[in-house]
Motif scaffolding. Sequence first.
Motif, PDB file in Angstrom:
ATOM      1  N   ASN A   5       0.806  -1.225   0.000  1.00 59.95           N
ATOM      2  CA  ASN A   5       0.000   0.000   0.000  1.00 59.95           C
ATOM      3  C   ASN A   5       0.834   1.268   0.000  1.00 59.95           C
ATOM      4  O   ASN A   5       0.319   2.357  -0.234  1.00 59.95           O
ATOM      5  N   ASN A   6       2.119   1.135   0.315  1.00 58.71           N
ATOM      6  CA  ASN A   6       2.956   2.322   0.451  1.00 58.71           C
ATOM      7  C   ASN A   6       4.411   1.916   0.275  1.00 58.71           C
ATOM      8  O   ASN A   6       5.017   1.342   1.174  1.00 58.71           O
ATOM      9  N   GLU A   7       4.982   2.245  -0.870  1.00 58.00           N
ATOM     10  CA  GLU A   7       6.342   1.800  -1.171  1.00 58.00           C
ATOM     11  C   GLU A   7       7.386   2.463  -0.274  1.00 58.00           C
ATOM     12  O   GLU A   7       8.518   1.990  -0.172  1.00 58.00           O
ATOM     13  N   LEU A   8       6.992   3.557   0.404  1.00 59.07           N
ATOM     14  CA  LEU A   8       7.935   4.227   1.293  1.00 59.07           C
ATOM     15  C   LEU A   8       7.933   3.638   2.703  1.00 59.07           C
ATOM     16  O   LEU A   8       8.779   4.014   3.531  1.00 59.07           O
ATOM     17  N   MET A   9       6.991   2.747   3.002  1.00 52.66           N
ATOM     18  CA  MET A   9       7.033   2.059   4.293  1.00 52.66           C
ATOM     19  C   MET A   9       7.782   0.749   4.096  1.00 52.66           C
ATOM     20  O   MET A   9       7.304  -0.156   3.420  1.00 52.66           O
ATOM     21  N   LYS A  10       8.966   0.647   4.702  1.00 52.19           N
ATOM     22  CA  LYS A  10       9.847  -0.490   4.449  1.00 52.19           C
ATOM     23  C   LYS A  10      10.155  -1.249   5.735  1.00 52.19           C
ATOM     24  O   LYS A  10      10.462  -0.649   6.770  1.00 52.19           O
ATOM     25  N   PHE A  11      10.056  -2.566   5.625  1.00 50.10           N
ATOM     26  CA  PHE A  11      10.452  -3.461   6.705  1.00 50.10           C
ATOM     27  C   PHE A  11      11.810  -4.048   6.328  1.00 50.10           C
ATOM     28  O   PHE A  11      11.934  -4.722   5.304  1.00 50.10           O
ATOM     29  N   TRP A  12      12.807  -3.780   7.154  1.00 48.61           N
ATOM     30  CA  TRP A  12      14.178  -4.167   6.844  1.00 48.61           C
ATOM     31  C   TRP A  12      14.549  -5.460   7.561  1.00 48.61           C
ATOM     32  O   TRP A  12      14.527  -5.531   8.796  1.00 48.61           O
ATOM     33  N   ASP A  13      14.887  -6.469   6.766  1.00 44.94           N
ATOM     34  CA  ASP A  13      15.416  -7.719   7.305  1.00 44.94           C
ATOM     35  C   ASP A  13      16.910  -7.508   7.542  1.00 44.94           C
ATOM     36  O   ASP A  13      17.695  -7.418   6.592  1.00 44.94           O
ATOM     37  N   LEU A  14      17.287  -7.399   8.809  1.00 46.48           N
ATOM     38  CA  LEU A  14      18.665  -7.048   9.158  1.00 46.48           C
ATOM     39  C   LEU A  14      19.460  -8.273   9.613  1.00 46.48           C
ATOM     40  O   LEU A  14      18.899  -9.184  10.236  1.00 46.48           O
ATOM     41  N   PRO A  15      20.767  -8.303   9.336  1.00 50.32           N
ATOM     42  CA  PRO A  15      21.609  -9.406   9.813  1.00 50.32           C
ATOM     43  C   PRO A  15      21.657  -9.406  11.340  1.00 50.32           C
ATOM     44  O   PRO A  15      21.486  -8.365  11.989  1.00 50.32           O
ATOM     45  N   GLY A  16      21.872 -10.579  11.918  1.00 52.02           N
ATOM     46  CA  GLY A  16      22.003 -10.663  13.362  1.00 52.02           C
ATOM     47  C   GLY A  16      23.287 -10.011  13.829  1.00 52.02           C
ATOM     48  O   GLY A  16      24.296  -9.998  13.121  1.00 52.02           O
ATOM     49  N   ALA A  17      23.267  -9.435  15.026  1.00 54.13           N
ATOM     50  CA  ALA A  17      24.469  -8.819  15.585  1.00 54.13           C
ATOM     51  C   ALA A  17      25.401  -9.900  16.112  1.00 54.13           C
ATOM     52  O   ALA A  17      24.964 -10.982  16.502  1.00 54.13           O
ATOM     53  N   GLY A  18      26.707  -9.586  16.129  1.00 52.44           N
ATOM     54  CA  GLY A  18      27.666 -10.529  16.691  1.00 52.44           C
ATOM     55  C   GLY A  18      28.242 -11.510  15.704  1.00 52.44           C
ATOM     56  O   GLY A  18      28.902 -12.476  16.083  1.00 52.44           O
ATOM     57  N   THR A  19      28.021 -11.294  14.397  1.00 48.65           N
ATOM     58  CA  THR A  19      28.625 -12.144  13.369  1.00 48.65           C
ATOM     59  C   THR A  19      29.925 -11.490  12.898  1.00 48.65           C
ATOM     60  O   THR A  19      30.152 -10.302  13.139  1.00 48.65           O
ATOM     61  N   PRO A  20      30.794 -12.246  12.206  1.00 45.00           N
ATOM     62  CA  PRO A  20      32.043 -11.652  11.725  1.00 45.00           C
ATOM     63  C   PRO A  20      31.821 -10.412  10.860  1.00 45.00           C
ATOM     64  O   PRO A  20      32.591  -9.452  10.920  1.00 45.00           O
ATOM     65  N   SER A  21      30.772 -10.450  10.030  1.00 45.88           N
ATOM     66  CA  SER A  21      30.506  -9.298   9.146  1.00 45.88           C
ATOM     67  C   SER A  21      29.851  -8.137   9.886  1.00 45.88           C
ATOM     68  O   SER A  21      29.967  -6.984   9.473  1.00 45.88           O
ATOM     69  N   PHE A  22      29.153  -8.443  10.989  1.00 49.51           N
ATOM     70  CA  PHE A  22      28.449  -7.412  11.753  1.00 49.51           C
ATOM     71  C   PHE A  22      28.744  -7.584  13.248  1.00 49.51           C
ATOM     72  O   PHE A  22      27.879  -8.001  14.020  1.00 49.51           O
ATOM     73  N   PRO A  23      29.967  -7.261  13.674  1.00 46.84           N
ATOM     74  CA  PRO A  23      30.328  -7.393  15.084  1.00 46.84           C
ATOM     75  C   PRO A  23      29.496  -6.472  15.966  1.00 46.84           C
ATOM     76  O   PRO A  23      29.039  -5.414  15.525  1.00 46.84           O
TER      77      PRO A  23
END
Length: 444
Positions: free
Chosen positions: A127-145
């Motif tokens: 219904n609204n392309e400006l409302m976005k749900f972001w699937d984020l990586p988990g914290a504490g991984t090598p790529s996202f310490p």
Amino acid sequence: MYELRSNIYNDQDTSFTFYVLDTMATNAHTTADKAISKSFGSISPEEIQEGKEVFETDGVKGYEAYLQNKIDAWKTIPLNIGIVGNAGSGKSSFINAVRDLNGDDEGAAKVGVTETTKEPRAYSHPNNELMKFWDLPGAGTPSFPKESYLERIGFDKFDFFLIVTHKRFTETDAQLAQEITNKGKQFFFVRTHIQQDIENDKKTHPKKHKKEQELVDEILRNLKENLRALLQEDKVFLIDNYERDKFDFNRLAQSLIEDFPDLKRQAFIFSINAFSKQMVKAKVMELHSTIWEYSVLSGLVATVPLPGLSFAVDLTFIVKLSKFFFNQLGLDESSLERTASLANTDPSTLKTIVKKNFDVSLFLTSQGIKEFLVTIPAAILSEAAEEYLRLLPGIGSLIAAPISAGTTYYILDQILKKMEEVALLVLETTTQEVSTDAADEEQN
């Protein structure tokens, strides 16, 4: 009645009426009366002046376009919701559920337990392309310490965060919540798969399984123990992405509404579909607040000394808003089909309910609105105008703009009330059919 209104409009002083409208808006921002502040808080003296200039410069067509842009303004406000959780926690299913999509629908988030999110990925609401749900990586991984997690994901662009888990919240989740709080943003803990837990308990203990509420209470107690000092009970929600009418899914949606800043809250409410009684009520409340603003703006046209002009513009405006209300409350065909699909219900049943209880030809067409007006005694319209004036401090006489605004307000108010009744009836029918299917399945 139309002739009477036209005659009233002919002899008005335009400058005086704009002064009155400006006074309405100014008083709305200064009065201690909460009712007036609520009603007119969304319109400012600057907007009154802006409307005046648009009308004087661009005429009726330009002013109608200006009003349409105000109706659609919520679509221009960006909303970004960050969702954090490990693979299999239910993030993707939640993103689909809140957007009214199944896993097989086009644009749905991929559901699975083996694929780990390596980079932030946004999913827009249909219904609204400006409302976005972001699937984020988990914290504490090598790529996202953990140390640089919030910076890496672009913390500042998110309005708030959902920390999602299937079983228990980890120490990393708790630390993330604390950092989000320290930086001045909101977060919510979401525990998913509750219906699955209930079913698993029944399979594991076919004779001595816990009652549903007992198990839910136990899960909540365990969460409190795990989160301890960080836990705020009103920030923890137990949900099942495939059973939105159960547990805390509706309460979560309501909490998101309450925690959005004012401007973004309206955009969120108008973007989310009317999937529950609570959401219908939230939409009606927000739509009702817009009636006041648009009624005041409609009064601007009543200052022009052309017989019938104000009535013609009011009609066009009322029809546009009525269609907007109709779609917002999920009464249009595509919304009914989507509701039926998600509830595994026959869409023709829902369409029949709307057809029997709401006359589309009467409330969504100019001719229909004219016929509806004929059924309203002039005394009631006069009373509506007087009631409208009563709420406006500093106004002591009936002038064209308030009369036009009061009548517009009354008509839209009546239409919205009727739509609310039908929307709740549709949801009640859907819930009854789902409950019957569930009972049959349980019996089998």
